[in-house]
Write a protein that holds these residues in place. Structure first.
Motif, PDB file in Angstrom:
ATOM      1  N   PRO A  29      55.202  22.559  51.454  1.00 33.87           N
ATOM      2  CA  PRO A  29      54.827  21.161  51.677  1.00 33.87           C
ATOM      3  C   PRO A  29      55.035  20.760  53.136  1.00 33.87           C
ATOM      4  O   PRO A  29      55.921  21.295  53.814  1.00 33.87           O
ATOM      5  CB  PRO A  29      55.822  20.398  50.792  1.00 33.87           C
ATOM      6  N   THR A  30      54.208  19.858  53.630  1.00 35.78           N
ATOM      7  CA  THR A  30      54.489  19.189  54.910  1.00 35.78           C
ATOM      8  C   THR A  30      54.343  17.689  54.651  1.00 35.78           C
ATOM      9  O   THR A  30      54.013  17.279  53.540  1.00 35.78           O
ATOM     10  CB  THR A  30      53.526  19.600  56.046  1.00 35.78           C
ATOM     11  N   GLU A  31      54.531  16.883  55.682  1.00 32.81           N
ATOM     12  CA  GLU A  31      54.391  15.429  55.503  1.00 32.81           C
ATOM     13  C   GLU A  31      52.925  15.001  55.401  1.00 32.81           C
ATOM     14  O   GLU A  31      52.628  13.871  55.065  1.00 32.81           O
ATOM     15  CB  GLU A  31      55.109  14.687  56.641  1.00 32.81           C
ATOM     16  N   TYR A  34      49.792  20.212  51.869  1.00 29.91           N
ATOM     17  CA  TYR A  34      50.425  21.536  51.742  1.00 29.91           C
ATOM     18  C   TYR A  34      49.760  22.512  52.722  1.00 29.91           C
ATOM     19  O   TYR A  34      48.542  22.460  52.946  1.00 29.91           O
ATOM     20  CB  TYR A  34      50.285  22.066  50.316  1.00 29.91           C
ATOM     21  N   HIS A 122      58.972  17.363  57.784  1.00 33.89           N
ATOM     22  CA  HIS A 122      59.286  17.566  56.360  1.00 33.89           C
ATOM     23  C   HIS A 122      60.494  18.485  56.264  1.00 33.89           C
ATOM     24  O   HIS A 122      60.465  19.600  56.785  1.00 33.89           O
ATOM     25  CB  HIS A 122      58.085  18.187  55.634  1.00 33.89           C
ATOM     26  N   THR A 150      47.392  17.902  48.150  1.00 31.38           N
ATOM     27  CA  THR A 150      48.468  16.937  48.391  1.00 31.38           C
ATOM     28  C   THR A 150      49.532  17.018  47.294  1.00 31.38           C
ATOM     29  O   THR A 150      50.515  16.288  47.342  1.00 31.38           O
ATOM     30  CB  THR A 150      47.895  15.509  48.454  1.00 31.38           C
ATOM     31  N   THR A 172      52.819  15.197  48.871  1.00 30.40           N
ATOM     32  CA  THR A 172      53.016  15.045  50.318  1.00 30.40           C
ATOM     33  C   THR A 172      52.916  13.563  50.678  1.00 30.40           C
ATOM     34  O   THR A 172      52.511  12.742  49.857  1.00 30.40           O
ATOM     35  CB  THR A 172      51.956  15.836  51.103  1.00 30.40           C
ATOM     36  N   SER A 294      46.880   8.642  51.163  1.00 30.41           N
ATOM     37  CA  SER A 294      47.669   9.575  50.356  1.00 30.41           C
ATOM     38  C   SER A 294      46.973   9.894  49.034  1.00 30.41           C
ATOM     39  O   SER A 294      47.253  10.906  48.421  1.00 30.41           O
ATOM     40  CB  SER A 294      49.084   9.043  50.134  1.00 30.41           C
TER      41      SER A 294
END
Ligand code: TXA
Ligand code: MG
Length: 343
Positions: A29-31, A34, A122, A150, A172, A294
């Motif tokens: 995961p990142t902010e 993915y 993250h 996401t 995310t 998002s």
């Protein structure tokens, strides 16, 4: 090679870190979305990313780092202005294109002498990189051309059996990929809008919008990735802009339904009542664009899960985060935009 994909939690990182060190691919995961990572300094490992995603070899990758020291290993932050951007926006959703260091294999940069770098915001991604001890090349963890993932289920849908490991970090944050800024030219070029906005960047440096952001035909050689159809669900996406968007969408949808098509609309919560007889995919409040960003990719996947043939989308103002959302929508729509105020 087919894999039995192992799923790890965010506090169980030693095995996935080992996979990265050994030259294999791991989704994390990142902010933003993915990512599908591999050791950026190992050309064979990098090639495994392209194979797992079915990604064209001429589309370069972003190298993810956990510190500015590590960034300097792969890139040259050659101007004070660049350093100011790093200090201000990292860790965060900003990718900088910089002159590359020779250790980065050309497979990662698709033969370019620049490299795209970022430090994601993250905790799981940063802990994974620290344990692996290598910079991590990573595109979004979707099959090439599909909407970016996401949620961990999106990664599973696309890559289960194609990679050895996935780290589950829950949904995310931003939901759209990082802003990509080319700092190898001045004025800097915005290649892809994202969470760090054009308006914010313009306070620190002169920034121009790359023409490749608006059309597939003006593929800029600076931005190889922008020429590919992206983020696209199976169903047809049509954007309708302008003040008459709702009546135009209702009219077009009525015609489609006569032909037996399944039709949906993606719109802000405040506008959903405009479409009483249609399936509405809710983008959240128009006063909270971060909600829309998002949800965007999940809703595009949802359109397919619902079996929609056509998805109409109300255009939104192209400023701040709206610029990133419209950029992704335009590409999902194959640049098919109807102006409701013309004719
Ligand atoms: O938020 C993100 O950026 C996510 C997460 C995983 O970090 N990553 C991501 O990677 O979106 P990807 O591969 O889907 O998009 C990378 C973009 C592509 O449009 C690519 O063409 C561009 O960055 N890029 C990479 N290296 C470049 C370079 N040297 N010059 C110009 N553009 C570059
Ligand atoms: Mg991508």
């Amino acid at each position: 090679m087919p894999w039995v994909t192992k799923r790890f939690s965010g506090d169980d990182l030693s095995e996935p870190a080992g996979m990265l060190r050994d030259g294999y691919c791991v989704a994390f995961p990142t902010e933003t979305v993915y990512g599908l990572g591999a050791n950026a300094l190992d050309s064979e490992a990098v090639q495994r990313i392209f194979a797992a995603k079915g990604r064209p070899a001429d589309n370069p990758l972003i190298v993810h780092c956990c510190s500015v020291e590590q960034v300097c290993l792969v890139a040259r932050p050659w101007q004070e202005r660049v350093q100011r951007l790093m200090d201000t926006f990292w860790p965060g959703p900003l990718t900088l294109v910089l002159p590359k260091q020779p250790v980065v294999p050309l497979t990662a940069t698709a033969g370019l002498d620049t490299v795209a770098v970022r430090i994601p915001d993250h905790p799981v991604a940063l802990a994974l990189f620290r344990l692996a001890g290598v910079p991590v090349a990573a595109p979004s963890a979707n099959v090439s051309g599909r909407p970016s993932p996401t949620r961990v289920e999106h990664v599973m849908d696309d890559l289960d059996g194609r990679i050895p490991g996935i780290v589950d970090g829950g949904p995310t944050g931003w939901g759209v990929e990082s802003t990509v800024l080319d700092c190898s030219v001045y004025p800097y070029r915005l290649l892809r809008p994202g969470g760090v906005t054009f308006e914010e960047l313009s306070a620190y440096a002169e920034v121009e919008l790359d023409p490749g952001m608006f059309s597939e035909t003006i593929a800029s050689p600076r931005s190889p990735g922008m020429k590919y159809k992206h983020y696209a669900p199976e169903c047809r996406v049509v954007i309708v802009t302008g003040r008459q968007a709702a009546p135009v969408i209702r009219k077009l949808a009525a015609k489609d339904m006569v032909l037996g098509k399944q039709v949906g609309v993606m719109a802000f919560s405040e506008h959903s009542a405009r479409y009483p007889h249609l399936t509405v995919l809710d983008l959240g409040s128009k006063y909270a664009l971060q909600e829309g960003a998002s949800r965007l990719y999940h809703l595009l996947r949802e359109a397919d899960a619902l079996g929609l043939d056509i998805l109409y989308v109300e255009g939104l103002p192209e400023k701040e985060l709206g610029m990133a959302i419209m950029n992704r929508l335009r590409r999902a729509a194959g640049y098919h935009v109807i102006d409701s105020e013309r004719d």
